[in-house]
Design an enzyme around this catalytic site. Structure first.
Site, mmCIF file in Angstrom:
data_model
loop_
_atom_site.group_PDB
_atom_site.id
_atom_site.type_symbol
_atom_site.label_atom_id
_atom_site.label_comp_id
_atom_site.label_asym_id
_atom_site.label_seq_id
_atom_site.Cartn_x
_atom_site.Cartn_y
_atom_site.Cartn_z
ATOM 1 N N HIS A 63 0.853 -1.188 0.000
ATOM 2 C CA HIS A 63 0.000 0.000 0.000
ATOM 3 C C HIS A 63 0.889 1.238 0.000
ATOM 4 C CE1 HIS A 63 -3.891 -1.930 1.804
ATOM 5 N NE2 HIS A 63 -3.328 -2.699 0.880
ATOM 6 N N GLU B 30 0.850 3.867 1.784
ATOM 7 C CA GLU B 30 1.270 4.291 3.118
ATOM 8 C C GLU B 30 2.465 3.486 3.609
ATOM 9 O OE1 GLU B 30 -1.826 3.497 2.073
ATOM 10 O OE2 GLU B 30 -3.330 4.233 3.471
ATOM 11 N N CYS C 119 -6.266 2.028 5.739
ATOM 12 C CA CYS C 119 -6.908 0.788 6.176
ATOM 13 C C CYS C 119 -6.329 0.376 7.533
ATOM 14 C CB CYS C 119 -6.668 -0.311 5.132
ATOM 15 S SG CYS C 119 -4.978 -0.933 5.105
ATOM 16 N N CYS D 255 -2.524 -0.388 7.468
ATOM 17 C CA CYS D 255 -1.695 0.815 7.372
ATOM 18 C C CYS D 255 -1.729 1.617 8.669
ATOM 19 C CB CYS D 255 -2.133 1.665 6.183
ATOM 20 S SG CYS D 255 -1.784 0.855 4.610
#
Length: 147
Positions: free
Chosen positions: A56, A58, A86, A89
């Site tokens: 991801h 992040e 999410c 993260c």
């Protein structure tokens, strides 16, 4: 020329990252990490490219910022991300002890309050920055996947 380094400015940089991911067929999520009005990390989703569910924006930005600073902690740093983080993260952001999280679009399916995710006590959160732009980009992406 005087630049106005505010949340809109840095969120636009995160949107630019999201567009790079979009061009690769990734879910268009982009992130930048800033300290003292300087971008020290940029990333976009690479889950499809790397065949890695943890890739991801992040997570990749946290790694880049930690490498830049030479520290696992991101004190005095702000994450600008185009979609509400999410739970995975948020967990990484918790452990990084990042000072501030600024997100654009709310993730209605996976919002962190719904998962009762913990946020580091010293971390502040701001949401909705340039949300119209990111919501349109995300809706168009998912609409194209369903067609």
């Amino acid at each position: 020329m005087i630049l106005n380094y505010d949340s809109n400015y840095f969120m636009q940089k995160a949107i630019d990252e999201a567009k790079l991911g979009l061009n690769k067929g990734e879910v268009p999520v982009g992130a930048v990490i800033v300290i003292d009005n300087k971008i020290i990390a940029r990333a976009h989703n690479l889950t499809e490219t790397l065949c890695d569910v943890t890739a991801h924006a992040e997570i990749l930005a946290i790694t880049a910022a930690s490498n830049f600073l030479g520290s696992k902690y991101l004190h005095d740093c702000t994450l600008y991300v185009t979609l509400e983080p999410c739970p995975m993260c948020l967990g990484a952001l918790y452990w990084s002890q990042i000072s501030k999280i600024v997100y654009s679009a709310k993730d209605k399916k996976n919002e962190f309050n719904g998962f009762q995710s913990k946020i580091h006590p010293k971390t502040t959160i701001e949401g909705g920055v340039l949300a119209n732009q990111t919501e349109i980009m995300l809706k168009e992406f998912f609409k194209s996947k369903r067609s």
